[in-house]
Motif scaffolding. Structure first.
Motif: not given
Length: 293
Positions: A128-131, A69-78, A156-157, A120-123
């Motif tokens: 994270i996406n709101e931030m 999840i963490y790296h999937g979300l981080a990749l969107h920032e690239e 986010i982190h 819980q991870f979904a929330r």
């Protein structure tokens, strides 16, 4: 002791092997390199699972899921970086790759029976996406306070790790404190490292600088932003206003606050105990010394 250390190293290696296996995709990996598992996320999530008494298989699944999840979300920032590549597939696969990595958590959680943790991870992902949305909404706005910016980055982190604490160790405030302080230290270390780029992008250093700069300096900074390139003269303003000294003092405070929580915990791995000192050296410290000199 040596036997226990070998067992721990094997466990961590199993988690990394599973993570790389889940991230591997023949076509996707040929275009976009697989990310290296983020050390803080890996060390803390594995330690939380261990403290909660989970077995090796459960730990492997949960830690691998969190990192996917963490790296999937981080990749969107690239995406912006990938979009500058002459091959348009880089941008498209950046979007798909992030979704591919993060979406795997549904399958892994469902297969392991961790349905409650899945929700819980979904929330946490929502938070994270709101931030992230608040950060990118007005990229040219430098009126954002340093503390608000740091709060956004720490969410986010740290949201996934805090969620894991709440789910597995709800009655142990020491872990919540440890996650909070180590994530803050990690964020501040990254902000200090980013200063070496000499670019006028919105970050803790430049937000702090903007709040202290005079009107003429702000005119120059706006012109620098318009040019969209690095300028080594920016360092002179960091020196003038003690920017890295200020950020490093926040880093020192966060790292020092993590240590009491560690002292109360038995059986923490050496890798985790060493993190506060590693976050403060060598890059951030050397810049601070240079500034003060």
């Amino acid at each position: 002791m040596q036997v226990q250390q070998r067992i721990e190293e094997t466990c961590v290696q199993d988690i990394r092997s599973k993570l790389f296996a889940e991230m591997d995709h023949k076509y996707l990996s040929a275009i976009i390199a697989q990310p290296t598992p983020e050390r803080l996320q890996l060390a803390l999530s594995e330690a939380i699972c261990e403290a909660a008494g989970l077995d090796g298989k459960e730990t492997e699944t949960i830690v691998s899921t969190l990192l996917l999840i963490y790296h999937g979300l981080a990749l969107h920032e690239e995406i912006e970086t990938l979009a500058r590549h002459e091959d348009e597939r880089f941008r498209q696969l950046g979007v798909l790759g992030g979704a591919y990595y993060s979406s795997k958590y549904y399958r892994l959680m469902a297969e392991s029976g961790q349905i409650k943790l899945l929700g819980q991870f979904a929330r946490a992902i929502q938070s994270i996406n709101e931030m992230k949305a608040e950060l990118v909404r007005v990229p040219g706005d430098f009126t954002l306070s340093v503390e608000r910016y740091l709060h956004l980055q720490e969410t986010i982190h740290g949201a996934l790790l805090r969620t894991l604490c709440d789910a597995l160790l709800p009655q142990d405030s020491r872990w919540e404190q440890l996650v909070t302080h180590l994530v803050r230290a990690s964020v501040l270390k990254a902000e200090l490292d980013n200063m070496s780029g000499h670019t006028w992008v919105r970050g803790a250093a430049n937000l702090s600088l903007w709040q202290k700069a005079n009107s003429e300096e702000k005119k120059w900074l706006k012109a620098m932003k318009a040019s969209d390139g690095p300028d080594k003269r920016l360092m002179s303003l960091y020196v003038k206003y003690g920017t890295s000294t200020y950020l490093f003092s926040l880093l020192e405070e966060a790292a020092s606050l993590a240590e009491p929580a560690m002292m109360m915990m038995q059986g923490l791995r050496d890798e985790l105990r060493a993190l506060p000192g590693q976050l403060m050296a060598p890059g951030a410290y050397s810049r601070r010394v240079c500034e003060e000199g």
